[in-house]
Design a protein around this motif. Structure first.
Motif, mmCIF file in Angstrom:
data_model
loop_
_atom_site.group_PDB
_atom_site.id
_atom_site.type_symbol
_atom_site.label_atom_id
_atom_site.label_comp_id
_atom_site.label_asym_id
_atom_site.label_seq_id
_atom_site.Cartn_x
_atom_site.Cartn_y
_atom_site.Cartn_z
ATOM 1 N N THR A 161 0.835 -1.198 0.000
ATOM 2 C CA THR A 161 0.000 0.000 0.000
ATOM 3 C C THR A 161 0.873 1.251 0.000
ATOM 4 O OG1 THR A 161 -0.099 0.150 2.411
ATOM 5 C CG2 THR A 161 -1.758 -1.225 1.325
ATOM 6 N N GLN A 162 0.308 2.343 -0.453
ATOM 7 C CA GLN A 162 1.041 3.600 -0.437
ATOM 8 C C GLN A 162 1.332 4.034 0.988
ATOM 9 O OE1 GLN A 162 2.415 5.276 -3.085
ATOM 10 N NE2 GLN A 162 3.426 6.331 -1.392
ATOM 11 N N GLU A 163 0.423 3.724 1.907
ATOM 12 C CA GLU A 163 0.642 4.052 3.303
ATOM 13 C C GLU A 163 1.867 3.317 3.847
ATOM 14 O OE1 GLU A 163 -3.442 5.016 2.212
ATOM 15 O OE2 GLU A 163 -2.257 3.181 1.987
ATOM 16 N N TRP A 164 2.011 2.055 3.476
ATOM 17 C CA TRP A 164 3.162 1.280 3.930
ATOM 18 C C TRP A 164 4.450 1.873 3.360
ATOM 19 C CZ3 TRP A 164 7.486 -1.213 2.516
ATOM 20 C CH2 TRP A 164 8.037 -2.140 3.399
ATOM 21 N N LEU A 165 4.440 2.211 2.074
ATOM 22 C CA LEU A 165 5.627 2.781 1.445
ATOM 23 C C LEU A 165 6.016 4.106 2.081
ATOM 24 C CD1 LEU A 165 4.952 2.056 -2.330
ATOM 25 C CD2 LEU A 165 6.798 1.109 -0.943
ATOM 26 N N THR A 166 5.025 4.949 2.362
ATOM 27 C CA THR A 166 5.298 6.243 2.983
ATOM 28 C C THR A 166 5.904 6.049 4.369
ATOM 29 O OG1 THR A 166 3.477 7.282 1.760
ATOM 30 C CG2 THR A 166 4.277 8.411 3.734
ATOM 31 N N ALA A 167 5.353 5.139 5.136
ATOM 32 C CA ALA A 167 5.871 4.869 6.476
ATOM 33 C C ALA A 167 7.281 4.289 6.411
ATOM 34 C CB ALA A 167 4.936 3.906 7.203
ATOM 35 N N TYR A 168 7.523 3.457 5.406
ATOM 36 C CA TYR A 168 8.848 2.852 5.242
ATOM 37 C C TYR A 168 9.905 3.922 4.968
ATOM 38 C CZ TYR A 168 12.629 0.242 2.935
ATOM 39 O OH TYR A 168 13.849 -0.265 2.578
ATOM 40 N N GLU A 169 9.620 4.808 4.033
ATOM 41 C CA GLU A 169 10.570 5.874 3.703
ATOM 42 C C GLU A 169 10.831 6.765 4.913
ATOM 43 O OE1 GLU A 169 12.378 6.389 1.031
ATOM 44 O OE2 GLU A 169 11.587 4.578 0.075
ATOM 45 N N LYS A 170 9.791 7.049 5.668
ATOM 46 C CA LYS A 170 9.942 7.877 6.861
ATOM 47 C C LYS A 170 10.790 7.174 7.903
ATOM 48 C CE LYS A 170 7.222 10.404 10.316
ATOM 49 N NZ LYS A 170 5.829 10.737 10.774
ATOM 50 N N ARG A 171 10.571 5.856 8.036
ATOM 51 C CA ARG A 171 11.292 5.095 9.064
ATOM 52 C C ARG A 171 12.775 4.994 8.768
ATOM 53 N NH1 ARG A 171 8.485 1.013 8.505
ATOM 54 N NH2 ARG A 171 9.822 -0.454 7.394
ATOM 55 N N ILE A 172 13.145 4.692 7.530
ATOM 56 C CA ILE A 172 14.572 4.471 7.239
ATOM 57 C C ILE A 172 15.371 5.770 7.263
ATOM 58 C CG2 ILE A 172 14.083 2.400 5.880
ATOM 59 C CD1 ILE A 172 14.768 4.026 3.351
ATOM 60 N N LYS A 173 14.682 6.910 7.132
ATOM 61 C CA LYS A 173 15.365 8.197 7.130
ATOM 62 C C LYS A 173 15.152 8.987 8.421
ATOM 63 C CE LYS A 173 15.215 8.601 2.093
ATOM 64 N NZ LYS A 173 14.726 9.395 0.935
ATOM 65 N N ALA A 174 14.532 8.368 9.396
ATOM 66 C CA ALA A 174 14.254 9.059 10.658
ATOM 67 C C ALA A 174 15.547 9.410 11.382
ATOM 68 C CB ALA A 174 13.391 8.178 11.549
ATOM 69 N N PRO A 175 15.567 10.509 12.094
ATOM 70 C CA PRO A 175 16.771 10.888 12.860
ATOM 71 C C PRO A 175 17.141 9.800 13.864
ATOM 72 C CG PRO A 175 15.194 12.702 12.779
ATOM 73 C CD PRO A 175 14.488 11.513 12.236
ATOM 74 N N ILE A 176 18.439 9.637 14.114
ATOM 75 C CA ILE A 176 18.899 8.638 15.082
ATOM 76 C C ILE A 176 18.655 9.136 16.503
ATOM 77 C CG2 ILE A 176 20.865 7.274 15.860
ATOM 78 C CD1 ILE A 176 19.884 6.691 13.016
#
Length: 315
Positions: free
Chosen positions: A300-315
């Protein structure tokens, strides 16, 4: 017919690149190497290549393998350091008559002497994640082994030739010198052009107990479809390991046969990317289904959006 399939969402851009080459009658070997190279070079994928998470000493140790389905030639590296594209080193080793699998300093020296791109593979982001985990481990008892997704891929060229390859930085916070299933023939990968190929991802210590990739290719050779072969290999092995070893961790596989048909199986939530002459490149998600089957759905687009946000989230 041409086709390619690879593990995880992170492989999708590589699948697109491989697809372009295969549509133009490119070789299976070139296509699978370029696919893996795309993943290795992207700094936000924390389990492969540049930006991959280090071992407990803060060193990025990479494992990779390459196999030619026509000749069965293989090359592999384990615990290689400071090399941008470990899979390219593995492919070069597959052309050697001897010394096809090299590890540690020997693998790194081979890469240096043969002109492969060398760089510090520990990015600032990965270092920050490592330092954060060290602090967490000093304060409480945590499982350090997090983030061990291998990129594994199979390609089929219009000529009928096939290839398979893998690349990973392995378990986060692993012991120095630890090597998983990814560069081990028959466990992390296997391909035989007249039949098909398979690649695995998950906890290498468990996958190596069953030689899962070879078993899938063997089953396809008996006439099973890639999906049936993946289901039988993974779920039968999962049951066996639970019974004999007492537990089993993550195991996911992808496969493609010589006709461009594909299959996957998994005991966890698992994303993958696939493209063939008759199917546009797409990302799908798989879950273990009922009665030793696999449930596969569009992402889903929601899953993809969450994935991109997660892998680029600040440490």
């Amino acid at each position: 017919m041409w086709g390619t399939i690879a593990t995880w969402r992170m492989a999708h851009d590589g699948v697109l690149k491989a697809s372009e080459a295969l549509q133009k009658n490119g070789t299976a070997g070139d296509a699978v190497e370029s696919l893996i190279n795309v993943v290795e070079a992207y700094p936000y994928y924390k389990s492969v290549g540049y930006g991959g998470l280090p071992n407990e000493e803060g060193v990025v140790e990479m494992d990779a393998a390459f196999m030619d389905g026509d000749t069965l030639a293989q090359g592999a590296v384990g615990g290689i350091h400071n090399v941008m594209h470990a899979v390219s080193v593995a492919r070069a080793l597959s052309h050697e008559t001897y010394n096809n699998f090299r590890v540690g300093d020997g693998a790194t020296k081979y890469a240096t002497l043969n002109g492969f791109e060398m760089t510090n593979m520990l990015t600032d982001r990965a270092k920050a994640r490592w330092q954060k985990r060290l602090k967490e481990l000093s304060n409480q008892s945590l499982n350090p082994y997090d983030g061990h997704d291998t990129v594994g891929a199979v390609t089929l060229a219009t000529s009928g030739s096939m290839a398979a390859a893998t690349s990973t930085s392995g378990l986060f916070m692993k012991k120095a010198g630890r090597v998983g299933d990814s560069p081990v023939s028959g466990s992390g990968f296997y391909v035989d052009s007249p039949i098909g190929g398979a690649a695995a991802t998950g906890l290498g210590e468990d996958i190596m107990k069953g030689c899962v990739s070879y078993e899938i290719v063997r089953l396809m050779g008996t006439g099973l479809s890639p999906q049936a072969a993946c289901d039988q290999a993974v779920y039968d092995f999962e049951a066996k390991l639970k019974r004999r070893y007492g537990r089993v961790r993550e195991i996911s596989v992808v496969a493609m046969n010589a006709q461009g048909q594909w299959g996957v199986a998994t005991n966890v939530e698992f994303t993958f990317s696939v493209a063939t002459e008759t199917e546009a490149a797409k990302i799908l998600i798989a879950h273990p289904g009922p009665d030793k089957t696999t449930k596969i759905e569009p992402i889903t687009q929601e899953w993809l959006t969450a994935y991109e946000k997660r892998i680029k989230a600040p440490i």
